[in-house]
Design a protein around this motif. Structure first.
Motif, PDB file in Angstrom:
ATOM      1  N   GLN A 257       0.924  -1.252  -0.109  1.00 24.39           N
ATOM      2  CA  GLN A 257      -0.037   0.128  -0.023  1.00 24.39           C
ATOM      3  C   GLN A 257       0.911   1.291   0.020  1.00 24.39           C
ATOM      4  O   GLN A 257       1.476   1.422   1.239  1.00 24.39           O
ATOM      5  CB  GLN A 257      -0.991  -0.142   1.212  1.00 24.39           C
ATOM      6  CG  GLN A 257      -1.779   1.020   1.391  1.00 24.39           C
ATOM      7  CD  GLN A 257      -2.686   1.024   2.413  1.00 24.39           C
ATOM      8  OE1 GLN A 257      -2.510   0.296   3.426  1.00 24.39           O
ATOM      9  NE2 GLN A 257      -3.632   1.884   2.731  1.00 24.39           N
ATOM     10  N   LEU A 258       0.999   2.064  -1.046  1.00 24.27           N
ATOM     11  CA  LEU A 258       1.810   3.195  -1.298  1.00 24.27           C
ATOM     12  C   LEU A 258       0.842   4.387  -1.088  1.00 24.27           C
ATOM     13  O   LEU A 258      -0.242   4.086  -0.776  1.00 24.27           O
ATOM     14  CB  LEU A 258       2.564   3.226  -2.786  1.00 24.27           C
ATOM     15  CG  LEU A 258       3.324   1.981  -3.005  1.00 24.27           C
ATOM     16  CD1 LEU A 258       3.983   2.264  -4.253  1.00 24.27           C
ATOM     17  CD2 LEU A 258       4.510   1.827  -1.760  1.00 24.27           C
ATOM     18  N   THR A 259       1.450   5.534  -1.241  1.00 24.63           N
ATOM     19  CA  THR A 259       0.725   6.723  -1.063  1.00 24.63           C
ATOM     20  C   THR A 259      -0.531   6.910  -1.881  1.00 24.63           C
ATOM     21  O   THR A 259      -0.268   6.740  -3.144  1.00 24.63           O
ATOM     22  CB  THR A 259       1.623   7.913  -1.109  1.00 24.63           C
ATOM     23  OG1 THR A 259       2.629   7.899  -0.295  1.00 24.63           O
ATOM     24  CG2 THR A 259       0.732   9.043  -0.933  1.00 24.63           C
ATOM     25  N   PRO A 260      -1.721   6.713  -1.781  1.00 26.82           N
ATOM     26  CA  PRO A 260      -2.876   6.864  -2.558  1.00 26.82           C
ATOM     27  C   PRO A 260      -3.013   8.141  -3.464  1.00 26.82           C
ATOM     28  O   PRO A 260      -2.402   9.154  -2.890  1.00 26.82           O
ATOM     29  CB  PRO A 260      -3.819   6.790  -1.828  1.00 26.82           C
ATOM     30  CG  PRO A 260      -3.599   7.533  -0.287  1.00 26.82           C
ATOM     31  CD  PRO A 260      -2.055   7.076  -0.279  1.00 26.82           C
ATOM     32  N   ASP A 261      -3.536   7.994  -4.592  1.00 31.18           N
ATOM     33  CA  ASP A 261      -3.799   8.958  -5.614  1.00 31.18           C
ATOM     34  C   ASP A 261      -4.761  10.123  -4.522  1.00 31.18           C
ATOM     35  O   ASP A 261      -5.578   9.697  -3.851  1.00 31.18           O
ATOM     36  CB  ASP A 261      -4.550   8.765  -6.599  1.00 31.18           C
ATOM     37  CG  ASP A 261      -3.543   7.792  -7.577  1.00 31.18           C
ATOM     38  OD1 ASP A 261      -2.323   7.791  -7.334  1.00 31.18           O
ATOM     39  OD2 ASP A 261      -4.242   7.139  -8.373  1.00 31.18           O
TER      40      ASP A 261
END
Length: 262
Positions: A257-261
């Motif tokens: 889980q990376l930084t969300p849009d």
């Protein structure tokens, strides 16, 4: 509307007053609103003799607001539907006129449910207008204490948080399909998940870990997701077998889980 030569206009917050004037020029008997982004003011509400009517894609007072279809799937509702109502100055708070139900199947996503509710709502609107014009419909006051409220869906809501339980994530994938889509990351690359179902998983596995490649199963906070359809960024939808043919994927790999849009 264009194919049938029906006059159209675009009404925004900035040109609201011009829109009101254009509508007044048509001397409408009634005004119908469906999935409209503006709240009608008193100048429009008081204009037509038979009033303003809204077709809302939920069984009011449940799921008031802008995303009732996604909300019904996310909540795990077994049934949803359409409600026609008198428009007042609130958000989906007016008196109800007619309702029609449809079941939500495990195969439904926001796209399929939207299409079905569009047909259901169109038929319900015709019946509602007939009843409003001949005076046969009775208005039903909503139980405001039972109301639930929805918020606008944004791209970030499609981000898969693998620490959640599998049934919740399966519903999120369905609710976010086709837009904004559910997505995760593998080795820093975005991967969209279009279809998945909840299944069992060994306890103690780190969420996001691939526990099987055939079938493709990924551990969640509780249980696992069995992914049926996915697509790498910029590519077409594919089965897990097709995905593996062009992308390295092994048991033990981790979806992150990376930084969300925004």
């Amino acid at each position: 509307a264009l194919e049938l030569s029906i006059p159209t206009l675009t009404m925004t917050r900035e040109d609201y007053l011009q829109g009101v004037q254009a509508i007044r020029a048509h001397t409408p008997d009634a005004i119908v609103v469906v999935a409209f982004g503006l709240i009608l003011r008193r100048d429009l509400l008081d204009m037509p003799p038979f009033g303003c009517i809204n077709v809302h894609a939920s069984l009011l007072p449940r799921h008031r607001g802008v995303s009732p279809i996604q909300a019904a799937i996310l909540a795990g509702d077994a049934v949803t539907g359409c409600t026609t109502m008198r428009i007042d100055e609130g958000v989906d708070t007016g008196n109800m006129l007619l309702r029609a139900e449809t079941p939500i199947s495990d195969d439904d996503n926001a796209g399929t449910l939207t299409a079905r509710l569009a047909e259901l709502g169109a038929g319900l609107l015709v019946k509602t207008l007939d009843g409003v014009f001949d005076g046969s419909l009775k208005e039903i006051v909503q139980d405001h204490a039972a109301a639930t409220h929805t918020k606008k869906i944004r791209k970030r809501h499609g981000l898969i948080d693998w620490s959640q339980d599998a049934p919740s994530l399966a519903r999120r994938i369905r609710a976010m399909t086709p837009w904004p889509s559910a997505y995760t990351f593998l080795r820093g690359r975005r991967v969209q998940v279009d279809a998945a179902v909840a299944c069992d998983a060994p306890a103690g596995t780190t969420p996001g870990t691939v526990i099987s490649t055939d079938p493709l199963r990924v551990a969640c906070g509780e249980g696992a997701l069995e992914i049926h359809t996915l697509r790498p960024e910029g590519r077409r939808a594919m089965t897990p077998a097709e995905f593996r043919a062009g992308n390295a994927l092994e048991t033990g790999d981790v979806f992150t889980q990376l930084t969300p849009d925004a």
